[in-house]
Design an enzyme around this catalytic site. Structure first.
Site, PDB file in Angstrom:
ATOM      1  N   GLN A  63      -7.524  -4.706   9.983  1.00  0.00           N
ATOM      2  CA  GLN A  63      -6.400  -4.363  10.860  1.00  0.00           C
ATOM      3  C   GLN A  63      -6.716  -3.168  11.758  1.00  0.00           C
ATOM      4  O   GLN A  63      -5.805  -2.493  12.245  1.00  0.00           O
ATOM      5  CB  GLN A  63      -5.158  -4.062  10.018  1.00  0.00           C
ATOM      6  CG  GLN A  63      -4.646  -5.258   9.232  1.00  0.00           C
ATOM      7  CD  GLN A  63      -3.314  -4.971   8.575  1.00  0.00           C
ATOM      8  OE1 GLN A  63      -2.261  -4.932   9.223  1.00  0.00           O
ATOM      9  NE2 GLN A  63      -3.347  -4.774   7.265  1.00  0.00           N
ATOM     10  N   ARG A 121       2.116 -10.674  10.568  1.00  0.00           N
ATOM     11  CA  ARG A 121       3.481 -10.153  10.720  1.00  0.00           C
ATOM     12  C   ARG A 121       4.498 -11.177  10.237  1.00  0.00           C
ATOM     13  O   ARG A 121       5.661 -10.835  10.022  1.00  0.00           O
ATOM     14  CB  ARG A 121       3.797  -9.824  12.189  1.00  0.00           C
ATOM     15  CG  ARG A 121       2.931  -8.780  12.894  1.00  0.00           C
ATOM     16  CD  ARG A 121       2.767  -7.532  12.108  1.00  0.00           C
ATOM     17  NE  ARG A 121       1.555  -7.578  11.304  1.00  0.00           N
ATOM     18  CZ  ARG A 121       1.285  -6.769  10.312  1.00  0.00           C
ATOM     19  NH1 ARG A 121       2.146  -5.852   9.941  1.00  0.00           N
ATOM     20  NH2 ARG A 121       0.148  -6.874   9.628  1.00  0.00           N
ATOM     21  N   LYS A 141       0.810  -1.218   0.000  1.00  0.00           N
ATOM     22  CA  LYS A 141       0.000   0.000   0.000  1.00  0.00           C
ATOM     23  C   LYS A 141       0.847   1.273   0.000  1.00  0.00           C
ATOM     24  O   LYS A 141       0.486   2.249  -0.660  1.00  0.00           O
ATOM     25  CB  LYS A 141      -0.946   0.011   1.200  1.00  0.00           C
ATOM     26  CG  LYS A 141      -0.257   0.066   2.552  1.00  0.00           C
ATOM     27  CD  LYS A 141      -1.262   0.067   3.679  1.00  0.00           C
ATOM     28  CE  LYS A 141      -0.567   0.082   5.020  1.00  0.00           C
ATOM     29  NZ  LYS A 141       0.262   1.282   5.225  1.00  0.00           N
ATOM     30  N   THR A 142       1.991   1.275   0.721  1.00  0.00           N
ATOM     31  CA  THR A 142       2.811   2.489   0.752  1.00  0.00           C
ATOM     32  C   THR A 142       3.344   2.818  -0.631  1.00  0.00           C
ATOM     33  O   THR A 142       3.402   3.988  -1.044  1.00  0.00           O
ATOM     34  CB  THR A 142       3.977   2.331   1.750  1.00  0.00           C
ATOM     35  OG1 THR A 142       3.447   1.979   3.032  1.00  0.00           O
ATOM     36  CG2 THR A 142       4.764   3.625   1.870  1.00  0.00           C
ATOM     37  N   ASP A 170      -3.174   7.445   4.539  1.00  0.00           N
ATOM     38  CA  ASP A 170      -2.705   6.078   4.789  1.00  0.00           C
ATOM     39  C   ASP A 170      -3.294   5.592   6.113  1.00  0.00           C
ATOM     40  O   ASP A 170      -3.667   6.394   6.977  1.00  0.00           O
ATOM     41  CB  ASP A 170      -1.182   6.076   4.844  1.00  0.00           C
ATOM     42  CG  ASP A 170      -0.604   4.671   4.828  1.00  0.00           C
ATOM     43  OD1 ASP A 170      -1.330   3.722   4.477  1.00  0.00           O
ATOM     44  OD2 ASP A 170       0.583   4.516   5.162  1.00  0.00           O
ATOM     45  N   GLU A 171      -3.357   4.269   6.289  1.00  0.00           N
ATOM     46  CA  GLU A 171      -3.886   3.652   7.513  1.00  0.00           C
ATOM     47  C   GLU A 171      -5.261   4.226   7.856  1.00  0.00           C
ATOM     48  O   GLU A 171      -5.572   4.538   9.020  1.00  0.00           O
ATOM     49  CB  GLU A 171      -2.917   3.858   8.687  1.00  0.00           C
ATOM     50  CG  GLU A 171      -1.531   3.286   8.469  1.00  0.00           C
ATOM     51  CD  GLU A 171      -1.478   1.763   8.487  1.00  0.00           C
ATOM     52  OE1 GLU A 171      -2.551   1.124   8.635  1.00  0.00           O
ATOM     53  OE2 GLU A 171      -0.373   1.209   8.341  1.00  0.00           O
TER      54      GLU A 171
END
Length: 681
Positions: free
Chosen positions: A242, A598, A31-32, A211-212
């Site tokens: 998330q 993770r 995504k970044t 973002d997020e």
């Protein structure tokens, strides 16, 4: 350096500019890269850099985003580009609009400790009561509930906090100060009530990227809505699976609200995962299916299935720690991996103790994330308070911290008299300390000491207008004899040396700040603002390549490790006993989902059959989440052996244990919960 090729959905997300866009980005889906490529695409399409804003939640994430964008964009084209946290963006708006908001130019930003001291005068000295008041007021501000509404709606114990809320805000204004929650609430208030300001800021930012997004609270969502207006030129990237920060106001429902408020919203799902092997993703997908979600998605990977996810059943918490550390040590010997490739994740901070003991006994290096940061140490806070006072003399919290530091023989009775004098004349304590007639209330000797302090601070503030921050603070330290005071008040020589080293490190940080001012003078007020908004945890990061990582699931968000051990899969622990209702159990499931995703290569889940609670060993019930994992893709090793049993047998063992022990374990869990980690952005 050539950039990796985008997949078809990533490319579509980068190129779409025809309306509001939600990019539903699964864990590890790149995504970044989508956000930074989209910034570059916007500039290619003719958007000026200074008309684009990209916001996220931590300074570390913002720095990474800015660095990655800079590799894609010509420096001249990117001039004026805003890449920041929500709070930094809010601060920028308040600085520009301080007159409209009723503030003087050099306002202060109260941190948690400053706010706590202010609340102590309003709700009493009881630590828990102050903590509850600060948490409640922060929640109201995040939800955009003003003091008047809070007072009208509050009931029971919240009524006293609501009354304190109104006075708290009045005192902040009197001190020419804001707190962190105000950095969002005040810009929203401005844009809601001031048509001209709203038009200015909507024209200032022609495109907004977030973002997020799943971590946004009500204030952040409203800021997005007001800044983008009817043009709705924005891209938000997030993953409702998330969303794990409800305790600090995050609303996963903000994702669903987008389609209500923006009917032409386009949704693009990023489901290809570039981090984890197939078996890890299968476990994550199956687990999260049990949650209600606004949009369904299924993660997949081209990296192959990898090793099966394992469940480790252990006798007690000591046995769990010993088993995990043994697995890490033997795996590292077989593979030649670094210790930094391994992470142990858990629900509460208290769980680290057993793992630390086991790691120390085997001589395995480790680091526990979430310790006290460098910028929270008392000597750094002392010097920061001096700087805050030089920038904003109305900052009474800073004044009270430094007026007797080091000792100036200005006692409590003098400060009480000063407070009465200041209150009667509607002055800040600093200005009142030089007031005509004060000596009659505090005595000639104390009055002289106060006046000397004020004169010295004013001279230093004037010098600060043309003196680099490091030079100024070096002078300050020498003037007040701070190094001698640190030596004299330290518990021992070693503690004194550490405190002095911290002071030198702080001076080094100021020198670096001066050296990176892009050819322009860095004003003292800018230094103080940077201090207030620092990503504190990033300052104390050390090389962790050869250390096993111990950290909570909340702290693990945004990180990834080759080999993950997820401990404490027990009812009352994960899920936590305080989160058993339908809504909060879903967040606990999302928390486990974050932990699972993770892992890059291997994942092991462990639980203890007995655990220490309230000083006694009690039976536990394996977590319900274990039963939600894919039956045929999980290994269930027997305790103390590496061979695996039939998965159906393992699952039936868990189910039988839960049925047999459920009532007792639930009762025991209610008496002892984990220390939930609340590490920020």
């Amino acid at each position: 350096m050539a950039q990796p090729k985008l997949n078809s959905r990533q490319d579509a997300a980068v190129r779409y500019l025809d309306g509001p866009l939600l990019v539903l980005a699964g864990a590890g889906s790149g995504k970044t890269g989508v956000i930074t490529r989209k910034i570059a695409h916007l500039i290619e399409r003719g958007y000026a850099g200074d008309r684009i804003a990209a916001v996220t939640f931590t300074n570390k994430a913002a720095r990474e985003m800015k660095q990655r964008a800079s590799r894609l964009i010509d420096a001249e084209a990117a001039r004026g580009l805003t890449v920041s946290t929500f709070h930094s963006l809010g601060l920028q708006m308040i600085r520009v609009e301080h007159v409209a908001l009723g503030f003087k130019p050099r306002f202060s930003i109260f941190d948690a400790e400053d706010a706590d001291k202010l609340l102590a005068d309003l709700v009493g000295r009881d630590v828990e009561q102050r903590k509850l008041a600060r948490f409640t007021i922060s929640g109201w501000k995040s939800a955009l509930v003003d003091p008047e509404t809070a007072a009208a709606q509050a009931s029971g114990p919240e009524q006293a906090i609501a009354r304190a809320y109104g006075e708290y805000q009045r005192r902040l204004k009197a001190y020419n100060a804001v707190d962190f929650d105000d950095l969002l609430a005040l810009p929203v208030q401005l844009l809601r009530t001031d048509d001209a300001a709203r038009e200015r800021w909507q024209n200032r930012f022609r495109y907004l990227l977030v973002d997020e997004y799943q971590d946004t609270n009500a204030a952040q969502y409203e800021l997005l809505r007001l800044l983008t207006g009817v043009r709705a030129a924005f891209t938000v990237v997030g993953d409702d699976d998330q969303s794990i920060y409800a305790w600090r106001g995050a609303r996963p429902g903000n994702i669903a609200d987008l389609s209500r408020d923006f009917p032409h919203l386009k949704v693009i799902k990023l489901e290809q995962n570039y981090r984890s092997v197939g078996h890890v993703l299968s476990a994550a997908n199956r687990l999260i299916e049990s949650n209600q979600r606004a949009y369904e998605k299924t993660l997949w990977s081209a990296m192959g299935p990898g090793d099966r996810v394992r469940v480790l059943a252990c006798a007690d918490e000591a046995g769990e720690a010993e088993r995990v550390v043994s697995e890490i040590s033997s795996h590292r010997l077989r593979t030649g991996n670094r210790y930094g490739d391994y992470a142990v994740l858990y629900r509460g901070n208290f769980q680290s103790r057993a793992f630390e003991k086991a790691l120390r006994e085997r001589g395995v290096p480790y680091r526990v994330s979430g310790g006290r940061s460098f910028f929270e140490r008392s000597e750094i806070r002392d010097l920061a308070a001096y700087l805050k006072l030089l920038v904003n003399p109305d900052d009474d919290a800073a004044f009270l911290r430094v007026i007797n530091l080091p000792r100036r023989e200005i006692g409590p009775s003098t400060l009480e008299a000063l407070g009465r004098y200041a209150g009667g004349r509607h002055l800040g304590l600093f200005d009142a300390a030089r007031g005509i007639g004060l000596a009659g209330g505090v005595g000639e000797r104390s009055g002289r000491r106060l006046a000397e302090f004020v004169d010295w601070a004013r001279d230093l503030a004037i010098a600060g207008e043309s003196t680099p921050a490091k030079t100024l603070v070096t002078t300050l330290i020498a003037d007040i004899g701070y190094r001698d005071w640190l030596r004299d008040t330290a518990a021992n020589t070693r503690a004194a040396r550490k405190r002095l080293e911290n002071v030198d490190e702080f001076l080094g940080w100021l020198g670096h700040l001066d050296a990176t001012a892009d050819g322009e003078a860095r004003g003292l007020d800018e230094v103080v603002r940077r201090l207030s908004l620092m990503d504190f945890a990033a300052q104390s990061e050390k090389d962790s390549e050869n250390q096993v990582h111990l950290l909570t699931l909340h702290a693990a968000k945004g990180l990834e490790f080759d080999h993950v051990f997820l401990a404490g899969l027990e009812e009352g622990l994960l899920p936590h006993h305080a989160c058993m209702d339908d809504e909060r159990i879903e967040e606990e499931r999302r928390l486990l989902y974050v932990g699972i995703t993770r892992a890059r290569r291997t994942l092991s889940l462990s639980y203890a059959r007995r655990r220490q609670r309230g000083g006694e060993q009690t039976d536990t019930t394996p977590s319900r989440f274990l039963e939600e994992l894919p039956r045929d893709e999980i290994e269930w090793p027997t305790e103390g052996r590496r061979g695996r049993t039939d998965p159906a047998q393992g699952r039936s063992q868990v189910a039988a244990l839960r049925a047999m022990l459920g009532d007792q374990a639930t009762a025991d869990a209610a008496s002892d919960g984990p220390d939930t980690d609340r590490t920020a952005e």
